[in-house]
Structure formats: C-alpha cells, structure tokens
Scaffold this motif. Structure first.
Motif, PDB file in Angstrom:
ATOM      1  N   LYS A  59       0.933  -1.069  -0.412  1.00  0.00           N
ATOM      2  CA  LYS A  59       0.356   0.081  -0.159  1.00  0.00           C
ATOM      3  C   LYS A  59       0.673   1.644  -0.021  1.00  0.00           C
ATOM      4  CE  LYS A  59      -1.183   2.303   3.378  1.00  0.00           C
ATOM      5  NZ  LYS A  59      -0.833   3.305   4.563  1.00  0.00           N
ATOM      6  N   ASN A  60       2.327   1.239   0.902  1.00  0.00           N
ATOM      7  CA  ASN A  60       2.769   2.633   1.041  1.00  0.00           C
ATOM      8  C   ASN A  60       3.999   2.659  -0.955  1.00  0.00           C
ATOM      9  OD1 ASN A  60       2.071   2.622   3.612  1.00  0.00           O
ATOM     10  ND2 ASN A  60       3.555   1.294   4.501  1.00  0.00           N
ATOM     11  N   ILE A  61       3.448   1.288  -1.336  1.00  0.00           N
ATOM     12  CA  ILE A  61       4.707   1.914  -2.182  1.00  0.00           C
ATOM     13  C   ILE A  61       4.037   2.305  -3.120  1.00  0.00           C
ATOM     14  CG2 ILE A  61       5.783   0.001  -4.221  1.00  0.00           C
ATOM     15  CD1 ILE A  61       6.659  -1.907  -2.023  1.00  0.00           C
ATOM     16  N   ILE A  62       2.156   1.489  -3.623  1.00  0.00           N
ATOM     17  CA  ILE A  62       1.461   2.369  -4.150  1.00  0.00           C
ATOM     18  C   ILE A  62       1.461   3.902  -4.333  1.00  0.00           C
ATOM     19  CG2 ILE A  62      -0.681   2.283  -5.142  1.00  0.00           C
ATOM     20  CD1 ILE A  62      -0.457  -0.812  -4.839  1.00  0.00           C
ATOM     21  N   SER A  63       1.545   4.280  -2.369  1.00  0.00           N
ATOM     22  CA  SER A  63       0.765   5.566  -2.313  1.00  0.00           C
ATOM     23  C   SER A  63       1.830   5.729  -3.129  1.00  0.00           C
ATOM     24  CB  SER A  63       0.914   6.130  -1.293  1.00  0.00           C
ATOM     25  OG  SER A  63      -0.529   4.591  -1.031  1.00  0.00           O
ATOM     26  N   GLU A  64       3.088   6.075  -3.262  1.00  0.00           N
ATOM     27  CA  GLU A  64       4.227   6.519  -3.199  1.00  0.00           C
ATOM     28  C   GLU A  64       3.949   6.693  -4.466  1.00  0.00           C
ATOM     29  OE1 GLU A  64       7.821   9.122  -2.771  1.00  0.00           O
ATOM     30  OE2 GLU A  64       6.498   7.865  -1.244  1.00  0.00           O
ATOM     31  N   GLU A  65       3.982   5.715  -5.464  1.00  0.00           N
ATOM     32  CA  GLU A  65       3.790   6.050  -7.195  1.00  0.00           C
ATOM     33  C   GLU A  65       3.019   6.514  -7.480  1.00  0.00           C
ATOM     34  OE1 GLU A  65       6.067   4.371  -9.634  1.00  0.00           O
ATOM     35  OE2 GLU A  65       7.120   3.152  -8.172  1.00  0.00           O
ATOM     36  N   LEU A  66       1.609   6.624  -7.207  1.00  0.00           N
ATOM     37  CA  LEU A  66       0.327   7.862  -6.919  1.00  0.00           C
ATOM     38  C   LEU A  66       0.863   9.065  -6.356  1.00  0.00           C
ATOM     39  CD1 LEU A  66      -1.900   5.247  -7.173  1.00  0.00           C
ATOM     40  CD2 LEU A  66      -0.666   6.024  -8.564  1.00  0.00           C
ATOM     41  N   LYS A  67       1.528   9.719  -5.865  1.00  0.00           N
ATOM     42  CA  LYS A  67       1.030  11.179  -5.166  1.00  0.00           C
ATOM     43  C   LYS A  67       1.607  11.858  -5.723  1.00  0.00           C
ATOM     44  CE  LYS A  67       6.809  11.699  -4.798  1.00  0.00           C
ATOM     45  NZ  LYS A  67       8.148  11.437  -3.887  1.00  0.00           N
ATOM     46  N   GLU A  68       1.685  11.793  -7.109  1.00  0.00           N
ATOM     47  CA  GLU A  68       1.698  12.795  -8.179  1.00  0.00           C
ATOM     48  C   GLU A  68       0.241  13.268  -8.055  1.00  0.00           C
ATOM     49  OE1 GLU A  68       3.529  12.557 -12.058  1.00  0.00           O
ATOM     50  OE2 GLU A  68       5.977  13.254 -10.638  1.00  0.00           O
ATOM     51  N   ASN A  69      -0.654  12.521  -7.954  1.00  0.00           N
ATOM     52  CA  ASN A  69      -2.160  12.555  -8.118  1.00  0.00           C
ATOM     53  C   ASN A  69      -2.994  12.489  -6.506  1.00  0.00           C
ATOM     54  OD1 ASN A  69      -1.141  12.777 -11.589  1.00  0.00           O
ATOM     55  ND2 ASN A  69      -0.914  10.340 -10.892  1.00  0.00           N
ATOM     56  N   ILE A  70      -2.575  11.323  -6.103  1.00  0.00           N
ATOM     57  CA  ILE A  70      -3.092  11.447  -4.875  1.00  0.00           C
ATOM     58  C   ILE A  70      -2.017  10.898  -4.024  1.00  0.00           C
ATOM     59  CG2 ILE A  70      -5.339  10.041  -5.923  1.00  0.00           C
ATOM     60  CD1 ILE A  70      -4.083   7.806  -4.639  1.00  0.00           C
ATOM     61  N   GLN A  71      -2.337  12.486  -2.294  1.00  0.00           N
ATOM     62  CA  GLN A  71      -1.720  11.960  -1.315  1.00  0.00           C
ATOM     63  C   GLN A  71      -2.934  11.893  -0.188  1.00  0.00           C
ATOM     64  OE1 GLN A  71       0.748  15.524  -1.943  1.00  0.00           O
ATOM     65  NE2 GLN A  71       0.478  16.440  -4.009  1.00  0.00           N
ATOM     66  N   PRO A  72      -1.537  11.670   0.956  1.00  0.00           N
ATOM     67  CA  PRO A  72      -2.634  11.254   2.097  1.00  0.00           C
ATOM     68  C   PRO A  72      -2.649  12.856   2.968  1.00  0.00           C
ATOM     69  CG  PRO A  72      -0.014  11.296   2.424  1.00  0.00           C
ATOM     70  CD  PRO A  72      -0.155  11.129   0.978  1.00  0.00           C
ATOM     71  N   ALA A  73      -3.852  13.058   3.240  1.00  0.00           N
ATOM     72  CA  ALA A  73      -4.321  14.513   3.960  1.00  0.00           C
ATOM     73  C   ALA A  73      -5.430  14.225   4.182  1.00  0.00           C
ATOM     74  CB  ALA A  73      -4.670  15.126   2.420  1.00  0.00           C
ATOM     75  N   THR A  74      -5.397  15.481   5.269  1.00  0.00           N
ATOM     76  CA  THR A  74      -6.813  15.121   6.468  1.00  0.00           C
ATOM     77  C   THR A  74      -8.186  16.596   5.897  1.00  0.00           C
ATOM     78  OG1 THR A  74      -6.043  15.031   8.169  1.00  0.00           O
ATOM     79  CG2 THR A  74      -8.303  15.757   8.195  1.00  0.00           C
ATOM     80  N   GLY A  75      -9.374  15.754   5.304  1.00  0.00           N
ATOM     81  CA  GLY A  75     -10.579  16.745   4.456  1.00  0.00           C
ATOM     82  C   GLY A  75     -11.022  16.898   5.543  1.00  0.00           C
ATOM     83  N   LEU A  76     -11.479  18.177   5.246  1.00  0.00           N
ATOM     84  CA  LEU A  76     -12.392  18.562   5.876  1.00  0.00           C
ATOM     85  C   LEU A  76     -14.415  18.918   5.330  1.00  0.00           C
ATOM     86  CD1 LEU A  76     -13.153  20.739   8.444  1.00  0.00           C
ATOM     87  CD2 LEU A  76     -13.124  22.995   6.780  1.00  0.00           C
ATOM     88  N   TYR A  77     -15.424  18.047   5.830  1.00  0.00           N
ATOM     89  CA  TYR A  77     -16.710  18.664   5.682  1.00  0.00           C
ATOM     90  C   TYR A  77     -17.743  18.981   6.303  1.00  0.00           C
ATOM     91  CZ  TYR A  77     -14.621  13.439   2.528  1.00  0.00           C
ATOM     92  OH  TYR A  77     -14.519  13.189   2.017  1.00  0.00           O
ATOM     93  N   VAL A  78     -18.406  19.630   5.476  1.00  0.00           N
ATOM     94  CA  VAL A  78     -19.632  20.436   6.041  1.00  0.00           C
ATOM     95  C   VAL A  78     -20.185  20.241   5.433  1.00  0.00           C
ATOM     96  CG1 VAL A  78     -20.248  22.604   6.109  1.00  0.00           C
ATOM     97  CG2 VAL A  78     -17.707  22.628   5.749  1.00  0.00           C
ATOM     98  N   ASP A  79     -21.458  19.720   6.018  1.00  0.00           N
ATOM     99  CA  ASP A  79     -22.952  19.149   6.480  1.00  0.00           C
ATOM    100  C   ASP A  79     -22.569  17.727   4.656  1.00  0.00           C
ATOM    101  OD1 ASP A  79     -24.120  20.481   7.055  1.00  0.00           O
ATOM    102  OD2 ASP A  79     -24.661  22.306   5.924  1.00  0.00           O
ATOM    103  N   ASN A  80     -21.019  16.693   5.258  1.00  0.00           N
ATOM    104  CA  ASN A  80     -20.500  15.487   4.562  1.00  0.00           C
ATOM    105  C   ASN A  80     -20.579  16.703   2.842  1.00  0.00           C
ATOM    106  OD1 ASN A  80     -21.846  14.050   6.455  1.00  0.00           O
ATOM    107  ND2 ASN A  80     -24.279  14.252   5.933  1.00  0.00           N
ATOM    108  N   LYS A  81     -20.772  17.063   2.614  1.00  0.00           N
ATOM    109  CA  LYS A  81     -19.257  17.620   1.535  1.00  0.00           C
ATOM    110  C   LYS A  81     -18.421  18.160   1.643  1.00  0.00           C
ATOM    111  CE  LYS A  81     -20.102  21.358  -2.025  1.00  0.00           C
ATOM    112  NZ  LYS A  81     -21.027  22.211  -2.886  1.00  0.00           N
ATOM    113  N   LEU A  82     -16.834  17.567   1.367  1.00  0.00           N
ATOM    114  CA  LEU A  82     -15.314  17.784   1.214  1.00  0.00           C
ATOM    115  C   LEU A  82     -15.448  19.509   0.560  1.00  0.00           C
ATOM    116  CD1 LEU A  82     -12.742  16.884   1.697  1.00  0.00           C
ATOM    117  CD2 LEU A  82     -12.439  16.335  -0.422  1.00  0.00           C
ATOM    118  N   ILE A  83     -14.994  20.386   1.458  1.00  0.00           N
ATOM    119  CA  ILE A  83     -14.949  21.649   0.951  1.00  0.00           C
ATOM    120  C   ILE A  83     -13.414  21.547   0.594  1.00  0.00           C
ATOM    121  CG2 ILE A  83     -14.527  23.885   1.815  1.00  0.00           C
ATOM    122  CD1 ILE A  83     -17.834  23.027   2.009  1.00  0.00           C
TER     123      ILE A  83
END
Length: 461
Positions: A113-137
């Motif tokens: 999983k870590n290897i794939i995440s590293e390969e995909l880091k230009e497109n997806i990255q680990p982060a914390t999302g803020l949701y307001v009324d279940n909508k990602l802001i």
C-alpha cells in the motif's frame, strides 16, 4: 494462462470503486496477476518450488505477493483510504505471469500500500479532508492545523472558555488519500475557515453612502475598492453609480449563548393639575420628574455576531420612576386689560398718589407671606430694563407694551428671571417678590406709564 474468474474479481471489486474524476483522469493502474491459487499450487507441487504473483504499476514491477488473496486485501486497504467525492467509474486491466518466489521476497499488504501510494503521490496524497454537511470543502496535510483553526473560529466569538458553543453545520475531518487538486495550503485553509469563500458582488451607491460606511459595511478598504474597480487615486465614491466589492461568504457558522445584563431607563410621566385661579399661560412644576431604572438578565443566543433569540431570566427595579407634577392655569386672559401681576394677593398696601413722604408713582402690593411669590408680566411686550441701580427701586424690570406707548415697572424684586431684550407674554413669570432697594418690607411696587408718564395702575386692571 488467462483466468476469467480473476478478471471478474478485479472488475467487480476494483473497477466499481468510485473516486474523484479529477483524480482518475491522471491514474491508470495495471495489476499483473500470476494465475489462480489452484494453478500455483499444482505447479509448486510438481516442480517442488514456490510460486507467487507480481504486482505492477505502469509496467513497473513493484512487489511479489503470495497469492490473489493478498491482491484482494491490498485492494481493500487502498479502496478504504481513497476519499470519494464526485463519482466516476475506474477501469483496471488485470495481467499475470508465473514467477518463482522466495519467502524472503514476499511483501506484506501494508508495505505494498505504501509503495503504491508513493507511486501515485503526484495524483493522490495522504491528507485530512474538511467536510461541511457531508460535503468535502478541501483537504489539508496538517490535521492538527485544521483542529486548531476550527477552535480559533469558535474563540473569535467566545471570549469566556466556559461558555457553550457549537457549529451550526455538521463539521467533521477525515484522514485518507485525496486528489492533489483538492489539497490546499495552511493559509488558504485558514482563510476559508475563518472568513469564508471570496466572492465579487455589484453594489449600487445610494445618496446616503460614503466611503467610510461602505468599507465598514463590507469589511473592506478603500485601496481594495480602488484596485477592483480600476479607479484613480482621488476617486469620489459619491460620483460612482455601481461598484464591484470583494466579500466573503462564510462556510462555517458558530452558534453560542451567554447571559447578558442590560439596564433600561423608564421615562417618567408628566401629571398635569388644572388651577382655575391661574391664567392659561401659567405653568408651575411642583415635583421634578425622575426616570426609573430596571435591570434585565437575559440568555441571548447568537450565530456569529447576529442575535437570534433573547430569553429573559430575571427582572428587577433599581429605581422607581417619579412622575413630574405640573400645575397649569385655565383662566382665560383678557387682551383689553392689563393682568394683575401677583396672583398670591390683590391687597394694595399703598395706593397711587400723594402720601406723607411725597407723591407715590405706583401701587404697592403686599400681604403676609408674599416674599418669593411669582410676579407676572401684565401684558405682552419687550423687556427694556432688568437690573438694579441706585434709584431706590432695587432689582426691577421695565417692560414696553404697544409699541412703547404703555410700559410697566416692577420694583423691589428678590429675583429677576428675564433679561433686557427678552420678549415676554402676558402672564409669564418674570420675577419674584422681595424687598431690595428703598423698601420697608416685602412687596411689589408696580407702575403703569403712558408715554413714560406714571398713571394710576388701578384704572388699567
């Protein structure tokens, strides 16, 4: 060998996984799978060797795994961490080949999983999302920063930490893999949380507007207005019709309640009492009015800075109001005659004419208790004198009536209430009875003059 059941597994479990379309435009994953478990077991048995699967991304071998169950676990791990927003189907094409593997070469699902995440880091990255009324802001890489900024938003309105507060909207944060397009900086996140989203509106200037009021209303500056509307340095807001203004639309609102104490002044009333012995222009305040004071304790609920509800908890009176008491006259004035100047008494203690000490040019009005009583103007006119001199009159007033043909003089006063040049009306209080000047006791010496020559006052009442 091409295994149809394995391809169906990937299409069913991975290709039906929904993630953000902006993310999927940049991602195309190819998993290479080596046969099915039954086939691997058969070859391992007859050749006395261990065989496994190779996992590849974009043609690059990234790990060796034991069997397709590991593929399923990897799929579940990654799928659970990719955060869904707008949905679009993902296409994955399975491939496979047979390789021999040693136990030491086998990689765990978490490592993969870590290897794939590293390969995909230009497109997806680990982060914390803020949701307001279940909508990602938005998403942000600093989870603690988001939590602290949300607390800062509450403290913006709540000064007392013991007060209860909450967000109006349903607010939550969620850690996972997010599209790089959805991840913003700390400064951008702070502005969105504390101020809101920027917007440009059109505002029509009214005749009551000025630059200071507009800046205060929209929490902006003259410089920002100038830049946004391409205005010269010396622009005059009053000469503009419509301007563009940058505003912030809040995405998160804070609701809070606290107890407030307020004082309310209770205005006194004026209670009038009629006196038929006094003329209609008579008014005497016998009791000064005093406002009352009440204290209210309220529980007040706000959303941001706007009051929503106010519930009274208690009410007490600190000062009772005292109503003003006023006596007013109702007796009608006769414009043809002069008004008797002292309503307290009509007693004449010394008439007009000759007496032992010489000619008396007026009448003396006196009786017991007359000291300090009101002296009223006998008719409308203009005050031509109001002072004290050495003539023997003491403090006295002269009023000119009817263009100067008639005048009246009021002598020996204790207090003068009008000044030279004042215009007075019939029945107006102008002085108080006293004993100033050449006087043997409290009384009013009244003179009536025609063309400045004293005449008997009795003939004019």
């Amino acid at each position: 060998m091409y295994n149809k059941s394995l391809e169906f597994f990937f299409k069913k479990n991975i290709t039906k996984h929904y993630i953000n379309p902006s993310l999927m435009k940049n991602i195309r994953v190819t998993l290479i799978v080596l046969s099915i478990l039954t086939f691997i077991s058969t070859i391992s048995y007859w050749n006395n060797q261990n065989y496994g699967l190779i996992l590849s991304y974009n043609g690059k071998e990234i790990a060796k795994i034991q069997d397709e169950k590991v593929c399923e676990k990897i799929n579940t791990i990654i799928k659970d961490q990719i955060i869904n927003n707008d949905c679009e189907e993902v296409s994955l094409i399975p491939e496979y080949k047979i390789v021999s593997v040693k136990n030491s070469e086998i990689v765990s699902p978490d490592e993969i999983k870590n290897i794939i995440s590293e390969e995909l880091k230009e497109n997806i990255q680990p982060a914390t999302g803020l949701y307001v009324d279940n909508k990602l802001i938005f998403a942000n890489k600093n989870k603690d920063f988001l939590r602290n900024t949300l607390s800062q938003l509450k403290s913006k309105y709540i000064k007392d930490k013991n007060l209860c507060s909450s967000f109006v909207e349903d607010i939550r944060t969620e850690y996972g893999l997010y599209s790089s397009d959805e991840i913003i900086s700390d400064d951008e996140a702070k502005e969105l949380i504390l101020q809101g989203k920027k917007d440009i509106i059109s505002y029509e200037i009214s005749e009551n507007d000025n630059l200071e009021l507009i800046c205060e209303k929209f929490k902006t500056t003259a410089e920002k207005i100038k830049e946004l509307n391409n205005l010269p340095d010396d622009f005059q807001i009053e000469n503009l019709g419509t301007i563009r203004i940058e505003v912030f639309k809040k995405i998160i609102h804070v609701k809070y309640s606290h107890v407030e104490q307020r004082e309310v002044e209770i205005a006194f009333e004026s209670i009038k009492t009629e006196d038929s012995t006094k003329f209609t222009n008579y008014k005497q305040i016998t009791q000064e009015g005093i406002n009352g004071l009440d204290v209210y304790v309220d529980e007040v609920t706000y959303i941001d800075d706007e009051e929503i509800t106010r519930i009274n908890i208690s009410h007490s009176t600190i000062q009772e109001k005292i109503d003003e008491q006023v006596t007013i006259g109702t007796k009608q004035l006769d414009d043809n005659n002069l008004l008797w100047p002292v309503t307290y008494t009509k007693n004449i203690s010394s008439p007009f004419g000759y007496r032992e000490d010489g000619f008396h040019t007026g009448i003396d009005i006196s009786s017991s208790g007359i000291a300090g009583q009101d002296i009223l103007a006998c008719s409308n006119g203009v005050v031509t004198y109001s002072a004290s001199d050495n003539s023997g009159y003491g403090k006295h007033i002269i009023i000119s009536h009817e263009d100067g043909k008639i005048s009246t003089l009021y002598a020996h006063c204790s207090k003068l209430l009008v000044s030279s040049g004042d215009r007075v009306i019939k029945g107006q209080k102008i002085a108080e009875v006293g004993s100033t000047g050449k006087s043997t006791g409290n009384h009013l010496h009244l003179e009536v003059r025609i063309n400045n020559k004293p005449v008997n006052p009795k003939n004019y009442f």
